[in-house]
Write an enzyme that holds these catalytic residues in place. Structure first.
Site, PDB file in Angstrom:
ATOM      1  N   ARG A  27       5.530 -22.690  12.108  1.00 16.39           N
ATOM      2  CA  ARG A  27       4.214 -22.580  12.733  1.00 16.39           C
ATOM      3  C   ARG A  27       4.225 -21.640  13.937  1.00 16.39           C
ATOM      4  O   ARG A  27       3.164 -21.239  14.405  1.00 16.39           O
ATOM      5  CB  ARG A  27       3.730 -23.960  13.181  1.00 16.39           C
ATOM      6  N   ASN A 105      -0.897 -31.424  21.467  1.00 13.66           N
ATOM      7  CA  ASN A 105      -1.398 -30.148  20.936  1.00 13.66           C
ATOM      8  C   ASN A 105      -2.858 -30.024  21.366  1.00 13.66           C
ATOM      9  O   ASN A 105      -3.587 -31.015  21.327  1.00 13.66           O
ATOM     10  CB  ASN A 105      -1.362 -30.124  19.405  1.00 13.66           C
ATOM     11  N   GLY A 106      -3.283 -28.829  21.699  1.00 17.97           N
ATOM     12  CA  GLY A 106      -4.681 -28.638  22.093  1.00 17.97           C
ATOM     13  C   GLY A 106      -4.753 -28.203  23.547  1.00 17.97           C
ATOM     14  O   GLY A 106      -3.743 -27.806  24.147  1.00 17.97           O
ATOM     15  N   GLU A 486      -6.000  -5.291   6.292  1.00 16.80           N
ATOM     16  CA  GLU A 486      -4.975  -6.307   6.063  1.00 16.80           C
ATOM     17  C   GLU A 486      -3.571  -5.693   6.089  1.00 16.80           C
ATOM     18  O   GLU A 486      -2.633  -6.274   6.636  1.00 16.80           O
ATOM     19  CB  GLU A 486      -5.260  -7.016   4.723  1.00 16.80           C
ATOM     20  N   GLU A 493       2.070  -7.348  12.684  1.00 18.71           N
ATOM     21  CA  GLU A 493       2.524  -8.685  13.075  1.00 18.71           C
ATOM     22  C   GLU A 493       4.010  -8.919  12.811  1.00 18.71           C
ATOM     23  O   GLU A 493       4.646  -9.649  13.556  1.00 18.71           O
ATOM     24  CB  GLU A 493       1.652  -9.803  12.486  1.00 18.71           C
ATOM     25  N   HIS A 509     -13.978  10.321  13.243  1.00 15.11           N
ATOM     26  CA  HIS A 509     -14.896   9.999  14.350  1.00 15.11           C
ATOM     27  C   HIS A 509     -14.114   9.616  15.605  1.00 15.11           C
ATOM     28  O   HIS A 509     -14.652   8.995  16.506  1.00 15.11           O
ATOM     29  CB  HIS A 509     -15.843   8.872  13.931  1.00 15.11           C
ATOM     30  N   LYS A 608       1.407 -20.093  13.113  1.00 14.55           N
ATOM     31  CA  LYS A 608       0.892 -20.163  11.752  1.00 14.55           C
ATOM     32  C   LYS A 608      -0.542 -20.660  11.718  1.00 14.55           C
ATOM     33  O   LYS A 608      -1.356 -20.172  10.951  1.00 14.55           O
ATOM     34  CB  LYS A 608       1.797 -21.073  10.906  1.00 14.55           C
TER      35      LYS A 608
HETATM   36  O1  M6R Z   1      -5.274 -20.680   8.461  1.00 16.24           O
HETATM   37  P1  M6R Z   1      -6.280 -19.575   8.572  1.00 16.24           P
HETATM   38  O2  M6R Z   1      -6.429 -18.827   7.303  1.00 16.24           O
HETATM   39  O3  M6R Z   1      -7.586 -20.020   9.116  1.00 16.24           O
HETATM   40  O4  M6R Z   1      -5.644 -18.581   9.635  1.00 16.24           O
HETATM   41  C1  M6R Z   1      -6.352 -17.480  10.114  1.00 16.24           C
HETATM   42  C2  M6R Z   1      -5.428 -16.489  10.790  1.00 16.24           C
HETATM   43  O5  M6R Z   1      -4.844 -17.060  11.918  1.00 16.24           O
HETATM   44  C3  M6R Z   1      -4.315 -16.006   9.853  1.00 16.24           C
HETATM   45  O6  M6R Z   1      -4.841 -15.481   8.679  1.00 16.24           O
HETATM   46  C4  M6R Z   1      -3.455 -14.927  10.541  1.00 16.24           C
HETATM   47  O7  M6R Z   1      -4.220 -13.786  10.765  1.00 16.24           O
HETATM   48  C5  M6R Z   1      -2.225 -14.615   9.689  1.00 16.24           C
HETATM   49  N1  M6R Z   1      -1.036 -14.958  10.413  1.00 16.24           N
HETATM   50  C6  M6R Z   1      -2.054 -13.203   9.340  1.00 16.24           C
HETATM   51  O8  M6R Z   1      -0.943 -12.988   8.531  1.00 16.24           O
END
Ligand code: M6R
Length: 613
Positions: A27, A105-106, A486, A493, A509, A608
């Site tokens: 995560r 968490n939070g 993407e 990342e 542009h 994650k």
């Molecule tokens: O669990 P989710 O699909 O809601 O997550 C959204 C983003 O945090 C997630 O897609 C993030 O951009 C990925 N780590 C990209 O690979």
């Protein structure tokens, strides 16, 4: 993001907790800690860095008997928000007496006000965190009953939490609660294990209870009793965890990301299986809960998500407009939730989230529900909060995605969105013949992806030419424009190369000013409508010395001589082409990151599932 594990059993709590934390490592986190009850005393170990460092610390500090004897404990992996990832800021945090330990968490939003009030009462704080304030507040509210104390403290906090609390004064019990941050309770044989993610529970039990927001539970090794914050007992059903333990292993691959890229043909088969009707030329998605009449009344589709899920939504936008003739738009969930969106019963809102726990997407779902829209979820994690709060929608069935970089979720999201658009289209303007043709195209996606995955070694060779660069551009148009976004996200990342995705027409542009000799431009140049224009844009980049890597359709002679390198994907429908093309870019990012020696499965600073705003 942060992870929680709490355990009550007969013995071995530290080992159980450390194993649970290892299961949550995917995560993303930057420090870890645990507290166990040892002979009526609270013992804490914390370490910045990995769970391995925490394990070394606990084993160095604690005698073997403590590992074997302790029967209860709480543990945490922290992803820093308030204060850097130091030992002092790692959880668990203790109250003023040192008897009560808390993992959280939070975010406690009113922590400053609470802290200054508590300081006036003589509380001394040892960290920069919002969490420590909650530990002290629970201590302040404790007058003999831990459950009551947690309840009273939670009434005073604003923000989000998933927590586990333990007290030396109440041995043999743990209090856990949630509001905006998931908590799942695993009911084992003579043991109870609490976690923020079911991954930490597998291996112990498959019987779980998901807490709802404002639930607070008192657990022992044998019992679970749940109330709401107003102290009213609530009934939560026991669910069966459908989690294949092998999903949490690398299965011979060097990284989870590579494993998950290779799993895509199978994941896609699972996402598509039984959902295409070749007789009627439509998709069978019963979870959408719509009759043809409902579908005919939908006047707008709003697709919500963040990150990769947002990009999948962008492909979906083309599909809904093209196939279903319905006005369709994509909104970044964090923006949408605060902009007072105009929604009504004829708007179909699709919340796209792999984890089903992303805080902004969840908030956007709540806002859409509030406004009376027709809301559905497109989630991978079964039983996740978004899946439960939308109540209708479609699961991906992609299997657990462990790597922080999303791969198989993206391709399954796009495939399911294509099926949703096909279903909507058949309720509106698509003929049966067109529907059947499209269903066949969707059915072929797993094979298209398998053919692309087979090129992994070739892509690894190409990647060597790009691994030394610090900037890269990805361009595409039509449904391949989101694939460019993407591809850039994947590369940045996991390889830390600065990568930007642009519409192919947009480069001139402004961004074209950055091109110089050798700058990588990765172009989605498949043989689909609009290709002519993209080839023109590639020429513009070549004229400025850029190094071009094309994603092209196998056998397409029009691209010959235009590119320095290329990766071929099989010929297919323009909407479907987004899927194998994205897979080619996943492999490119993976191999570049590998050449650069990056930590692919747990990139720095990333989590994650993003459960804070
Ligand atoms: O669990 P989710 O699909 O809601 O997550 C959204 C983003 O945090 C997630 O897609 C993030 O951009 C990925 N780590 C990209 O690979």
């Amino acid at each position: 993001m942060c992870g929680i594990v709490a355990y009550l059993g007969k013995s071995d709590a530290p080992s159980v907790l450390l194993n649970g934390l290892r299961r949550l490592e995917y995560r993303g986190y930057d420090s870890a800690g645990l507290a166990v009850m040892d002979g009526g005393r609270m013992v804490v170990a914390k370490a910045p860095g990995k769970v391995a460092a925490l394990n070394d610390r606990a084993r160095a500090d604690w005698p073997d008997e403590r590992f074997n004897r302790a029967a209860a404990g709480i543990a945490h992996t922290r992803w820093a928000t308030h204060g850097p990832p130091t030992e002092a800021n790692a959880h668990p945090h203790l109250d003023n007496s040192g008897d009560i330990a808390l993992v959280h968490n939070g975010i406690i939003e009113n922590y400053r006000a609470l802290r200054s009030r508590l300081e006036k009462l003589g509380h001394v704080f040892h960290s920069d965190t919002d969490t420590e304030v909650l530990a002290h507040l629970i201590g302040e509210c404790h007058h003999g009953d831990l459950f009551r104390a947690v309840c009273d403290a939670l009434h005073q906090v604003e923000g989000t939490y998933g927590i586990a609390v333990m007290s030396a004064r109440d041995p043999g019990k743990i209090i856990t609660a949630r509001c905006g941050s998931p908590i799942v309770i695993g009911i084992g044989d003579g043991e109870t294990i609490v976690a923020s993610d079911a991954a930490a529970i597998i291996g112990h039990t498959r019987q779980v209870i998901y807490l709802n927001d404002r639930d607070i539970a008192e657990i022992t090794a044998e019992t679970v009793s749940i109330r709401d914050l107003d102290n009213v007992p609530v009934d939560r059903e026991i669910a069966q965890l459908a989690f294949d333990a092998s999903a949490a292993e690398k299965g011979g691959f060097e990284h989870f990301m590579l494993k998950e890229i290779h799993e895509q043909p199978e994941a896609l088969r699972n996402a598509i299986r039984g959902r295409l009707d070749f007789h009627l030329g439509t998709a069978v998605l019963s979870g959408m809960g719509t009759s043809p009449r409902d579908l005919a009344e939908i006047s707008r589709v709003v697709l919500l998500g963040c990150g990769t899920s947002l990009h999948a939504g962008l492909v979906g936008e083309y599909a809904f407009e093209d196939l279903a003739d319905v006005h369709s738009e994509v909104q970044q969930a964090a923006e949408f939730r605060y902009r007072n969106p105009i929604l009504g019963p004829h708007d179909m809102v699709v919340a796209i989230s792999q984890s089903g726990e992303t805080a902004d997407t969840l908030a956007a779902v709540r806002e859409s529900n509030q406004k009376g829209a027709f809301v559905m979820g497109l989630c991978n994690v079964v039983g996740s909060t978004i899946a439960r709060e939308t109540g209708r929608g479609v699961y991906l069935h992609a299997g657990p995605e462990i790597s922080v970089a999303s791969t198989k979720a993206f391709t399954c999201q796009v495939s399911v969105l294509l099926m949703m658009a096909l279903k909507l289209g058949r309720g509106r303007r698509l003929s049966r013949e067109e529907g059947i043709r499209l269903a066949r195209e969707i059915e072929s996606i797993p094979d298209l992806v398998a053919a692309t995955v087979r090129q992994s070694d070739h892509i690894a060779e190409i990647a060597a030419h790009y691994a030394g660069h610090e900037h890269a551009f990805f361009i595409g148009r039509g449904p391949l424009y989101p694939v460019a976004l993407e591809g850039a996200l994947k590369l940045k990342e996991i390889s830390y190369i600065h990568a930007e995705g642009y519409h192919a027409a947009e480069l001139k542009h402004g961004p074209i000013a950055l091109l110089e000799k050798g700058t990588p431009v990765i172009a989605l140049a498949n043989a689909v409508p609009g290709q002519d224009k993209t080839l023109g844009n590639i020429e513009e980049c070549r004229a400025r010395g850029a190094r071009i890597l094309g994603i092209v359709t196998a056998g397409d002679s029009r691209v010959t001589g235009l590119m320095d390198d290329f990766i071929e994907v099989p010929p297919c429908h323009p909407l479907v082409a987004s899927v194998p093309s994205a897979v080619a870019l996943q492999l490119l990012a993976y191999h570049i990151a590998r050449h650069r020696g990056c930590e692919i499965d747990q990139p720095r600073n990333l989590a994650k599932s993003v459960t804070v705003e």
